[in-house]
Scaffold this active site. Structure first.
Site, PDB file in Angstrom:
ATOM      1  N   ASP A  15      32.747  36.141  29.227  1.00 55.67           N
ATOM      2  CA  ASP A  15      33.750  36.051  30.301  1.00 55.67           C
ATOM      3  C   ASP A  15      34.827  37.247  29.777  1.00 55.67           C
ATOM      4  O   ASP A  15      34.947  37.815  28.630  1.00 55.67           O
ATOM      5  CB  ASP A  15      34.453  34.808  30.261  1.00 55.67           C
ATOM      6  CG  ASP A  15      35.567  34.647  31.286  1.00 55.67           C
ATOM      7  OD1 ASP A  15      35.556  35.389  32.245  1.00 55.67           O
ATOM      8  OD2 ASP A  15      36.501  34.052  31.174  1.00 55.67           O
ATOM      9  N   SER A  16      35.582  37.485  30.850  1.00 54.91           N
ATOM     10  CA  SER A  16      36.770  38.442  30.535  1.00 54.91           C
ATOM     11  C   SER A  16      37.732  37.962  29.348  1.00 54.91           C
ATOM     12  O   SER A  16      38.497  38.737  28.846  1.00 54.91           O
ATOM     13  CB  SER A  16      37.324  38.961  31.575  1.00 54.91           C
ATOM     14  OG  SER A  16      38.205  37.646  32.198  1.00 54.91           O
ATOM     15  N   CYS A  78      31.859  34.146  34.402  1.00 58.68           N
ATOM     16  CA  CYS A  78      32.848  35.263  34.956  1.00 58.68           C
ATOM     17  C   CYS A  78      32.465  35.315  36.325  1.00 58.68           C
ATOM     18  O   CYS A  78      31.527  36.264  36.342  1.00 58.68           O
ATOM     19  CB  CYS A  78      33.153  36.378  34.015  1.00 58.68           C
ATOM     20  SG  CYS A  78      34.524  37.488  34.648  1.00 58.68           S
ATOM     21  N   GLU A 161      47.108  31.654  32.120  1.00 61.80           N
ATOM     22  CA  GLU A 161      47.183  32.086  30.972  1.00 61.80           C
ATOM     23  C   GLU A 161      48.402  31.967  30.426  1.00 61.80           C
ATOM     24  O   GLU A 161      48.605  31.673  29.120  1.00 61.80           O
ATOM     25  CB  GLU A 161      46.844  33.540  30.856  1.00 61.80           C
ATOM     26  CG  GLU A 161      45.342  34.032  31.357  1.00 61.80           C
ATOM     27  CD  GLU A 161      44.651  34.203  29.949  1.00 61.80           C
ATOM     28  OE1 GLU A 161      44.995  34.204  28.821  1.00 61.80           O
ATOM     29  OE2 GLU A 161      43.224  34.217  30.026  1.00 61.80           O
ATOM     30  N   CYS A 193      36.505  31.184  40.330  1.00 63.64           N
ATOM     31  CA  CYS A 193      37.095  31.851  39.143  1.00 63.64           C
ATOM     32  C   CYS A 193      37.133  30.663  37.870  1.00 63.64           C
ATOM     33  O   CYS A 193      37.710  29.780  38.317  1.00 63.64           O
ATOM     34  CB  CYS A 193      38.399  32.356  39.300  1.00 63.64           C
ATOM     35  SG  CYS A 193      39.381  32.979  37.817  1.00 63.64           S
ATOM     36  N   HIS A 195      39.050  30.339  35.560  1.00 68.19           N
ATOM     37  CA  HIS A 195      40.318  29.825  35.205  1.00 68.19           C
ATOM     38  C   HIS A 195      40.634  28.720  36.036  1.00 68.19           C
ATOM     39  O   HIS A 195      41.622  28.045  35.487  1.00 68.19           O
ATOM     40  CB  HIS A 195      41.450  31.035  35.097  1.00 68.19           C
ATOM     41  CG  HIS A 195      41.448  31.763  34.180  1.00 68.19           C
ATOM     42  ND1 HIS A 195      40.252  32.914  33.633  1.00 68.19           N
ATOM     43  CD2 HIS A 195      42.220  31.867  33.072  1.00 68.19           C
ATOM     44  CE1 HIS A 195      40.838  33.491  32.602  1.00 68.19           C
ATOM     45  NE2 HIS A 195      41.887  32.945  32.240  1.00 68.19           N
TER      46      HIS A 195
END
Lengths: 275, 275
Positions: A15-16, A78, A161, A193, A195
């Site tokens: 993933d990023s 991702c 984040e 996504c 996240h």
């Protein structure tokens, strides 16, 4: 070209950054015997606002490195990398490559009651049109009258984040981004996504209890099980699985926040620079 | 080691992305005869949350490339890169290297009425302690009783990049981040990130009219004038200045948003991959 790897070889996941750990978590839950190498490209995160060419270049660098580590398949955990680079990875790597968009689309089509499906994702994923395409493919052969509404939510990743998953400002931002989906009365919403599952509560509050939220992590793990099982490469149940975690930035931030995404403690994170 | 470059050589300026264009703007306003090469590292933006080693590696790659382009000095138009990489750049590059932190600190010390100075910046800049150190140095030999309060504001860059400079959510986030600075009754606040001048209005509303806001762009340009003038390398006034803009990601986003930061239209953006 697909190379025959040993069943004891690890599964590669990337993933990023940290979001893909929610997919790694689902893979490990469904396949507790498997070894795994997870790469978070924290030195170049986020992928969402970056161009398709740049994201594809990053994804190929990481995919090739995972193959050098001897993985038996690669999971693109991702959505942005899946949208921009899945086909390039499948063409370039000698092992099966599994993305998160097709599984998410399939789950949404199975879940929707009226065909009104919303998708929230990064700017890059939305601009690619990958979800709209995958949803149409998934709905083929059904009588579902699909109407897809896709909305980019660029601030969700920074909010997650930063750990502001319950902040009043987060609620305002969620309200603004989701307003067109409420107006469209979607019955199913894809969290496009990796996240976004960490914002599930505030998204659920905003959308209301009747709207089903789709997180592609579990459905992607189902694909991993199927691909490995079809090629007789599931790990035996008598081994000792090894889980490696690799960050392209210094490991500290990954160590501190990663366990929140993975759902289990992280003891060690390696560092590797991708070029 | 400093190389004698021609006065007609361009000034190199770089940032993690678009924010440094506010510094380029001040340089071009004070030095309208100068040519300039601006690099925005949009493929790896942001620098703020990344580790010192990673930011230093990126800064050295870009600094060395600017020297290859023949620049006569390098302006580090990014507070995080200045905090982590200014000394490494000064040691590695054969031309003068100018950061944004010392000029900002100098302006703050000149402005403060009671010595109560606030600094807002990225997590990386705040964690480095570079502003506290630079403010102490700037206050040496004065009788100012310096009390510095430094606060990281990680969501400001994504909010500016999203263009939400007046949104109610932005106001809530600004209120939360600035609360300790209001409690401390700072009389001067350093905008320690080149993105933050775009949030100046909402920050000013929150801090109140009596608090001076310091934007290091103009003061940094003063340093550029001094460094070039001392070494007789100011561009002559009869030339035709050339302004190049380079993005490490695809140029589209840079072209669309860049003019808002630069304060003049951008017609062409080059693409270069740094490795």
């Amino acid at each position: 070209m697909t190379r025959a790897a040993s069943p004891t070889a690890p599964i590669g996941v990337f993933d990023s950054g940290l979001g893909g750990l929610t997919v790694a978590r689902a893979v490990l839950r469904q396949l507790p015997n498997e070894s795994l190498v997870y790469v978070g490209d924290s030195a170049r995160v986020p992928y969402g606002p970056k161009s398709p060419d740049t994201v594809r270049r990053y994804a190929l660098q990481i995919g090739e490195w995972l193959v050098e580590q001897g993985v038996k398949c690669v999971v693109v955990a991702c959505n942005t990398a899946t949208a921009h680079a899945l086909e390039a990875l499948q063409a370039a790597l000698p092992v099966p490559v599994i993305g998160v968009i097709t599984p998410g689309a399939r789950a949404a089509v199975r879940t929707t009651t009226h065909g009104a499906v919303g998708v929230i994702a990064t700017s890059g994923t939305i601009a690619s049109g990958a979800y709209v395409k995958a949803l149409r493919v998934a709905a083929q052969g059904t009588d579902i009258p699909l109407a897809v509404q896709a909305v980019a939510c660029p601030l969700f990743v920074p909010l997650v984040e930063e750990g502001w998953v319950e902040h009043p400002a987060t609620r305002l931002i969620v309200q603004q981004y989701l307003a067109p989906l409420r107006a469209q009365a979607v019955d199913t919403l894809v969290l496009g996504c990796t996240h976004y599952p960490l914002l599930r509560d505030v998204i659920a509050d905003e959308m209301g209890a009747t709207v089903a939220l789709i997180d592609s992590a579990e459905e992607t793990a189902v694909d991993v099980v199927r691909v490995l099982s079809e090629s007789n490469r599931l790990a035996p149940d008598h081994g000792t699985p090894v889980h490696r975690f690799v960050s392209s930035d210094a490991p500290h931030h990954f160590l501190v926040l990663g366990s929140r995404f993975l759902g289990r403690p992280l003891n060690h994170v390696e560092h590797h620079v991708f070029t």
